[in-house]
Design a protein around this motif. Structure first.
Motif, PDB file in Angstrom:
ATOM      1  N   GLY A  63     -35.225 -63.237  -7.120  1.00  0.00           N
ATOM      2  CA  GLY A  63     -33.940 -63.422  -6.958  1.00  0.00           C
ATOM      3  C   GLY A  63     -33.873 -64.860  -6.353  1.00  0.00           C
ATOM      4  N   PHE A  64     -32.450 -65.149  -5.912  1.00  0.00           N
ATOM      5  CA  PHE A  64     -32.366 -66.547  -5.618  1.00  0.00           C
ATOM      6  C   PHE A  64     -31.726 -66.383  -3.949  1.00  0.00           C
ATOM      7  N   ILE A  65     -32.234 -67.356  -3.384  1.00  0.00           N
ATOM      8  CA  ILE A  65     -31.738 -67.845  -1.964  1.00  0.00           C
ATOM      9  C   ILE A  65     -31.114 -69.276  -1.932  1.00  0.00           C
ATOM     10  N   LYS A  66     -30.153 -69.303  -1.077  1.00  0.00           N
ATOM     11  CA  LYS A  66     -29.534 -70.540  -0.790  1.00  0.00           C
ATOM     12  C   LYS A  66     -30.208 -71.234   0.588  1.00  0.00           C
ATOM     13  N   VAL A  67     -30.523 -72.447   0.763  1.00  0.00           N
ATOM     14  CA  VAL A  67     -30.691 -72.922   1.878  1.00  0.00           C
ATOM     15  C   VAL A  67     -30.106 -74.017   2.339  1.00  0.00           C
ATOM     16  N   GLN A  68     -29.322 -74.246   3.492  1.00  0.00           N
ATOM     17  CA  GLN A  68     -28.670 -75.366   3.892  1.00  0.00           C
ATOM     18  C   GLN A  68     -29.535 -76.178   4.451  1.00  0.00           C
ATOM     19  N   MET A  69     -29.666 -77.484   4.474  1.00  0.00           N
ATOM     20  CA  MET A  69     -30.189 -78.580   5.006  1.00  0.00           C
ATOM     21  C   MET A  69     -29.850 -79.143   6.152  1.00  0.00           C
ATOM     22  N   GLU A  70     -30.288 -79.018   7.303  1.00  0.00           N
ATOM     23  CA  GLU A  70     -29.514 -79.329   8.557  1.00  0.00           C
ATOM     24  C   GLU A  70     -30.839 -80.093   9.128  1.00  0.00           C
ATOM     25  N   LEU A 127     -33.013 -71.760  -4.500  1.00  0.00           N
ATOM     26  CA  LEU A 127     -34.431 -71.445  -4.940  1.00  0.00           C
ATOM     27  C   LEU A 127     -34.560 -70.263  -5.655  1.00  0.00           C
ATOM     28  N   HIS A 128     -35.385 -69.967  -6.742  1.00  0.00           N
ATOM     29  CA  HIS A 128     -35.600 -68.687  -7.188  1.00  0.00           C
ATOM     30  C   HIS A 128     -37.120 -68.092  -6.790  1.00  0.00           C
ATOM     31  N   ILE A 129     -37.183 -67.225  -5.914  1.00  0.00           N
ATOM     32  CA  ILE A 129     -38.269 -66.817  -5.323  1.00  0.00           C
ATOM     33  C   ILE A 129     -38.697 -65.255  -5.603  1.00  0.00           C
ATOM     34  N   THR A 175     -42.458 -61.403  -2.659  1.00  0.00           N
ATOM     35  CA  THR A 175     -43.725 -61.697  -1.902  1.00  0.00           C
ATOM     36  C   THR A 175     -43.837 -62.960  -1.240  1.00  0.00           C
ATOM     37  N   ASN A 176     -42.892 -63.819  -1.718  1.00  0.00           N
ATOM     38  CA  ASN A 176     -42.996 -65.312  -1.040  1.00  0.00           C
ATOM     39  C   ASN A 176     -42.501 -65.050   0.449  1.00  0.00           C
ATOM     40  N   THR A 177     -43.275 -65.676   1.239  1.00  0.00           N
ATOM     41  CA  THR A 177     -43.497 -65.774   2.717  1.00  0.00           C
ATOM     42  C   THR A 177     -42.583 -67.246   3.062  1.00  0.00           C
ATOM     43  N   VAL A 178     -41.962 -67.135   4.305  1.00  0.00           N
ATOM     44  CA  VAL A 178     -41.249 -68.147   4.723  1.00  0.00           C
ATOM     45  C   VAL A 178     -41.986 -69.743   4.629  1.00  0.00           C
ATOM     46  N   ARG A 179     -43.178 -69.431   4.977  1.00  0.00           N
ATOM     47  CA  ARG A 179     -44.030 -70.703   4.565  1.00  0.00           C
ATOM     48  C   ARG A 179     -43.875 -71.488   3.205  1.00  0.00           C
ATOM     49  N   GLU A 180     -44.131 -70.418   2.324  1.00  0.00           N
ATOM     50  CA  GLU A 180     -44.089 -70.733   0.904  1.00  0.00           C
ATOM     51  C   GLU A 180     -42.785 -71.151   0.553  1.00  0.00           C
ATOM     52  N   SER A 224     -40.434 -66.278  11.333  1.00  0.00           N
ATOM     53  CA  SER A 224     -41.835 -66.607  11.488  1.00  0.00           C
ATOM     54  C   SER A 224     -42.257 -66.941   9.992  1.00  0.00           C
ATOM     55  N   ASP A 225     -43.539 -67.588  10.156  1.00  0.00           N
ATOM     56  CA  ASP A 225     -43.916 -67.926   8.682  1.00  0.00           C
ATOM     57  C   ASP A 225     -44.288 -66.760   7.823  1.00  0.00           C
ATOM     58  N   ARG A 226     -44.366 -65.608   8.353  1.00  0.00           N
ATOM     59  CA  ARG A 226     -44.921 -64.427   7.561  1.00  0.00           C
ATOM     60  C   ARG A 226     -43.805 -63.505   6.825  1.00  0.00           C
ATOM     61  N   GLU A 227     -42.700 -64.021   7.311  1.00  0.00           N
ATOM     62  CA  GLU A 227     -41.343 -63.100   6.940  1.00  0.00           C
ATOM     63  C   GLU A 227     -40.936 -63.431   5.528  1.00  0.00           C
ATOM     64  N   HIS A 228     -40.257 -62.484   4.849  1.00  0.00           N
ATOM     65  CA  HIS A 228     -39.849 -62.604   3.288  1.00  0.00           C
ATOM     66  C   HIS A 228     -38.601 -62.662   3.362  1.00  0.00           C
ATOM     67  N   PRO A 229     -38.245 -63.988   2.922  1.00  0.00           N
ATOM     68  CA  PRO A 229     -36.540 -64.257   2.751  1.00  0.00           C
ATOM     69  C   PRO A 229     -35.930 -63.414   1.998  1.00  0.00           C
ATOM     70  N   LEU A 230     -36.430 -63.188   0.839  1.00  0.00           N
ATOM     71  CA  LEU A 230     -35.713 -62.487  -0.183  1.00  0.00           C
ATOM     72  C   LEU A 230     -35.410 -60.878   0.178  1.00  0.00           C
ATOM     73  N   TYR A 231     -36.363 -60.432   0.986  1.00  0.00           N
ATOM     74  CA  TYR A 231     -36.296 -59.251   1.451  1.00  0.00           C
ATOM     75  C   TYR A 231     -35.072 -59.208   2.325  1.00  0.00           C
ATOM     76  N   LEU A 232     -34.936 -60.341   3.298  1.00  0.00           N
ATOM     77  CA  LEU A 232     -33.758 -60.392   4.227  1.00  0.00           C
ATOM     78  C   LEU A 232     -32.549 -60.462   3.524  1.00  0.00           C
TER      79      LEU A 232
END
Length: 230
Positions: free
Chosen positions: A61-68, A103-105, A108-113, A149-157
């Motif tokens: 799926g997709f997530i949107k990330v705001q750059m601050e 981003l299209h992720i 399984t993609n982690t925060v660090r990825e 944390s680096d191991r969390e999964h943004p698409l799950y959230l």
């Protein structure tokens, strides 16, 4: 101002009072539960950025990330990508306020990825370790920002919160540390900081000269009016 933004990044001590480091509380969903949530999610989507469940149970799926970002980012030209040595074709500039990237992720993609993919997408040469991903939530008319944390999964959230950015949004910021990690900066980046400081100093001096020149002109005009023979 450039100088204030740079000093804010370099000399920030401690954490934002509204920012708390928070680990993802994993609720392991069955394949059927994931399927139901994705169907519910897609039925609420208004921007066509839907999620897709694959046969192996992984969903995309997709997530949107705001750059601050407080400091300028270093961007590589397409010719300099992949080189180990610093390139003269690297350029540093400030991102405009409110810049949002999609981003299209996968699940399984982690925060660090995600951070690495985001920087790679826009040819950012800065070390990914300088950045952190935050989630911003709205609860009871208040806004909470938590470092992931680096191991969390943004698409799950994203799936659990639903597609509304009022419920959950992602923000990329510089890492907040109690000391300056100079070793994380490349020579071109440090040189760019010096150039920015020089420009800021020059601009401020010119503004000061213009201000005093205007005051001087008004005083001289007032004196001529007083001394003018009546």
């Amino acid at each position: 101002m450039y100088l204030e933004s740079l000093l804010l990044m370099v000399y920030a001590v401690g954490s934002d009072p509204d920012v708390q480091k928070e680990r993802e509380s994993h609720v392991y969903l069955s394949k059927e539960e994931v399927k139901e949530k994705i169907q519910s999610y897609n039925s609420s989507v208004t921007d066509k950025l839907k999620m897709t469940l694959n046969a192996n149970g992984i969903y995309t799926g997709f997530i949107k990330v705001q750059m601050e970002l407080c400091r300028p980012i270093t961007v590589q030209s397409s010719q300099s990508q992949g080189r180990c040595a610093p390139s003269s074709q690297e350029t540093a500039f400030y991102l405009p306020d409110g810049c949002v990237n999609t981003l299209h992720i996968s699940s399984t993609n982690t925060v660090r990825e995600v951070i690495e993919a985001l920087l790679k997408k826009f040819f950012v040469a800065d070390n990914p370790a300088k950045f952190a991903l935050y989630k911003r939530c709205h609860k009871e008319d208040q806004v909470y920002t938590c470092k992931l944390s680096d191991r969390e999964h943004p698409l799950y959230l994203r799936l659990v919160a639903g597609p509304k950015t009022e419920m959950l949004s992602f923000v990329l910021r510089e890492h907040e540390t109690g000391e300056v990690m100079w070793e994380a900066f490349s020579i071109p980046e440090l040189q760019n900081f010096l150039r920015i400081l020089d420009k800021e100093e020059s601009d401020q001096l010119q503004l000061l000269k213009n201000r005093y020149a205007a005051y001087r002109g008004k005083l001289e005009e007032a004196l001529r009016g007083v001394l003018k023979p009546g």
